[in-house]
Design a protein around this motif. Structure first.
Motif, PDB file in Angstrom:
ATOM      1  N   THR A  88      -9.091  -2.618   9.547  1.00 25.66           N
ATOM      2  CA  THR A  88     -10.485  -3.019   9.765  1.00 25.66           C
ATOM      3  C   THR A  88     -10.682  -3.564  11.168  1.00 25.66           C
ATOM      4  OG1 THR A  88     -10.761  -3.526   7.413  1.00 25.66           O
ATOM      5  CG2 THR A  88     -12.337  -4.524   8.944  1.00 25.66           C
ATOM      6  N   GLU A  89      -9.726  -4.375  11.638  1.00 23.94           N
ATOM      7  CA  GLU A  89      -9.824  -4.949  12.981  1.00 23.94           C
ATOM      8  C   GLU A  89      -9.732  -3.856  14.051  1.00 23.94           C
ATOM      9  OE1 GLU A  89     -10.882  -8.073  15.072  1.00 23.94           O
ATOM     10  OE2 GLU A  89     -10.122  -8.456  13.049  1.00 23.94           O
ATOM     11  N   LEU A  90      -8.837  -2.909  13.835  1.00 25.58           N
ATOM     12  CA  LEU A  90      -8.718  -1.798  14.775  1.00 25.58           C
ATOM     13  C   LEU A  90     -10.009  -0.986  14.832  1.00 25.58           C
ATOM     14  CD1 LEU A  90      -5.095  -0.477  14.097  1.00 25.58           C
ATOM     15  CD2 LEU A  90      -5.933  -1.598  16.173  1.00 25.58           C
ATOM     16  N   GLN A  91     -10.614  -0.744  13.668  1.00 20.88           N
ATOM     17  CA  GLN A  91     -11.857   0.012  13.656  1.00 20.88           C
ATOM     18  C   GLN A  91     -12.971  -0.752  14.360  1.00 20.88           C
ATOM     19  OE1 GLN A  91     -12.358   3.249  12.539  1.00 20.88           O
ATOM     20  NE2 GLN A  91     -14.165   2.839  13.794  1.00 20.88           N
ATOM     21  N   ALA A  92     -12.997  -2.070  14.177  1.00 21.37           N
ATOM     22  CA  ALA A  92     -14.006  -2.883  14.857  1.00 21.37           C
ATOM     23  C   ALA A  92     -13.825  -2.832  16.370  1.00 21.37           C
ATOM     24  CB  ALA A  92     -13.930  -4.328  14.361  1.00 21.37           C
ATOM     25  N   LEU A  93     -12.583  -2.836  16.832  1.00 19.35           N
ATOM     26  CA  LEU A  93     -12.320  -2.705  18.265  1.00 19.35           C
ATOM     27  C   LEU A  93     -12.762  -1.330  18.771  1.00 19.35           C
ATOM     28  CD1 LEU A  93      -8.794  -4.366  18.265  1.00 19.35           C
ATOM     29  CD2 LEU A  93     -10.755  -5.194  19.598  1.00 19.35           C
ATOM     30  N   ALA A  94     -12.463  -0.303  17.984  1.00 14.03           N
ATOM     31  CA  ALA A  94     -12.875   1.051  18.362  1.00 14.03           C
ATOM     32  C   ALA A  94     -14.388   1.175  18.426  1.00 14.03           C
ATOM     33  CB  ALA A  94     -12.299   2.065  17.377  1.00 14.03           C
ATOM     34  N   ASP A  95     -15.086   0.536  17.494  1.00  8.87           N
ATOM     35  CA  ASP A  95     -16.539   0.583  17.473  1.00  8.87           C
ATOM     36  C   ASP A  95     -17.142  -0.034  18.735  1.00  8.87           C
ATOM     37  OD1 ASP A  95     -16.603   1.862  15.045  1.00  8.87           O
ATOM     38  OD2 ASP A  95     -16.854   0.020  13.875  1.00  8.87           O
ATOM     39  N   GLN A  96     -16.386  -0.918  19.382  1.00  9.80           N
ATOM     40  CA  GLN A  96     -16.858  -1.535  20.616  1.00  9.80           C
ATOM     41  C   GLN A  96     -16.364  -0.793  21.858  1.00  9.80           C
ATOM     42  OE1 GLN A  96     -17.111  -5.783  20.921  1.00  9.80           O
ATOM     43  NE2 GLN A  96     -16.686  -6.081  18.751  1.00  9.80           N
ATOM     44  N   GLY A  97     -15.778   0.398  21.647  1.00 10.16           N
ATOM     45  CA  GLY A  97     -15.431   1.247  22.779  1.00 10.16           C
ATOM     46  C   GLY A  97     -14.011   1.148  23.272  1.00 10.16           C
ATOM     47  N   VAL A  98     -13.157   0.393  22.583  1.00 12.67           N
ATOM     48  CA  VAL A  98     -11.759   0.283  22.996  1.00 12.67           C
ATOM     49  C   VAL A  98     -11.003   1.533  22.548  1.00 12.67           C
ATOM     50  CG1 VAL A  98      -9.620  -1.054  22.792  1.00 12.67           C
ATOM     51  CG2 VAL A  98     -11.840  -2.236  22.826  1.00 12.67           C
ATOM     52  N   GLN A  99     -10.300   2.190  23.473  1.00 12.63           N
ATOM     53  CA  GLN A  99      -9.447   3.328  23.122  1.00 12.63           C
ATOM     54  C   GLN A  99      -8.138   2.774  22.551  1.00 12.63           C
ATOM     55  OE1 GLN A  99      -9.000   5.766  26.600  1.00 12.63           O
ATOM     56  NE2 GLN A  99     -11.152   5.534  27.140  1.00 12.63           N
ATOM     57  N   ILE A 100      -7.730   3.295  21.397  1.00 14.04           N
ATOM     58  CA  ILE A 100      -6.583   2.729  20.700  1.00 14.04           C
ATOM     59  C   ILE A 100      -5.465   3.754  20.604  1.00 14.04           C
ATOM     60  CG2 ILE A 100      -5.769   1.699  18.546  1.00 14.04           C
ATOM     61  CD1 ILE A 100      -8.644   0.716  18.097  1.00 14.04           C
TER      62      ILE A 100
END
Length: 315
Positions: A243-255
């Motif tokens: 969930t945290e990774l998806q939230a970071l991705a939603d803010q434009g962070v490439q993972i």
């Protein structure tokens, strides 16, 4: 080992280190992560510690900073995989900054093989790892030595970074959340990390899954400034990390996710290693469609080493 003995040992490890992953706890007490998770829940119910994504921390919400001897023995396999993946992002002749930390120290060991590289750092450990690399130029900041993590901090370090411009900053920290970004437990370290970020065109954060969702006192890099996160594969049961990774991705962070059991990729780049296995793409639990922020950035595809970094995709 009886449950009471296990829980006492778990509690002692958390008190000594500030934060410990479930994997490390399971290894030390010689039992499964399922059993350790049950023990951690029981200790949390008694108010003796707090659960975090894939680990346990001291109670109170904000973890204290562990010393280098403690941190160097935590999540070692994960840090190795992250360092391998991060090193494959670096090209010959680049100029970068590398912050202090045990994960960035692992990265530095791999950067010693990149010809023509210039590394600016405030970390004695990073500099030491590159000291004998005859094709790498190391530039150290000034400042006051902070013995707990062998880093130079203070106004001297910050002033030496003024006017500097490099392609990327590679940073670690004590915690990472989508809400606040990267954070650390020490004010002086946070201030220098912010100066390192100001010197870079892109910011790459190196953080194993136990730091996801952990919030500490001093913000170093806001989420909207982070270009890329390089992390390890979360345990299959860790929905909160996903969930945290998806939230970071939603803010434009490439993972980019590197398997904890994977070595560096093959080839002549920084991530090369004899007998190593290739990293693999890791889907997050319950994900299906690809989020735009999780697709490979164009810059990551124009170099054979950087193309080996597996960008996280939802399936």
């Amino acid at each position: 080992m009886f449950a009471a003995e296990r829980r006492q040992l778990i509690l002692e490890m958390v008190r000594a280190n500030g934060a410990v992953s479930l994997r490390e706890l399971a290894r030390v007490v010689q039992t499964s992560e399922v059993t350790v998770r049950r023990d951690v829940r029981a200790l949390e119910a008694e108010g003796l510690l707090d659960r975090r994504h894939g680990g346990a921390v001291l109670p109170g919400g904000f973890t204290r900073e562990s010393g280098f001897p403690q941190k160097s023995h935590l999540a070692t396999a994960e840090k190795t995989a992250i360092a391998d993946a991060a090193a494959s992002l670096v090209e010959e002749g680049e100029a970068i900054v590398v912050g202090a930390g045990t994960t960035t120290q692992e990265l530095a060991r791999r950067l010693a093989r990149v010809p023509g590289l210039t590394v600016v750092t405030n970390s004695l450990l990073v500099a030491q790892a590159l000291a004998h690399a005859n094709r790498v130029e190391v530039v150290m900041t000034g400042g006051t030595l902070r013995g707990s993590n062998y880093a130079l901090v203070g106004s001297g370090a910050e002033q030496s970074l003024q006017g500097l411009r490099v392609s990327r900053a590679f940073l670690s920290g004590s915690g990472l959340t989508a809400e606040r970004g990267l954070s650390t437990s020490n004010m002086l370290s946070a201030s220098v990390d912010r100066a390192l970020v100001q010197a870079a065109a892109e910011v790459v954060v190196l953080a194993d899954h136990t730091k996801l969702g952990t919030d500490t006192m001093f913000q170093t890099v806001p989420t909207d400034v982070i270009t890329r996160l390089v992390t390890d594969e979360p345990p299959p049961h860790d929905d909160r990390a996903a969930t945290e990774l998806q939230a970071l991705a939603d803010q434009g962070v490439q993972i980019a996710v590197a398997g904890a059991g994977s070595g560096a990729g093959t080839g002549s780049g920084a991530g090369g290693g004899e007998g190593a296995r290739p990293r693999r793409e890791v889907p997050l639990p319950g994900q299906r469609r690809t989020h735009p922020a999780l697709r490979p950035a164009p810059a990551a595809l124009d170099h054979p080493d950087r193309a080996r970094v597996a960008d996280l995709r939802r399936r």
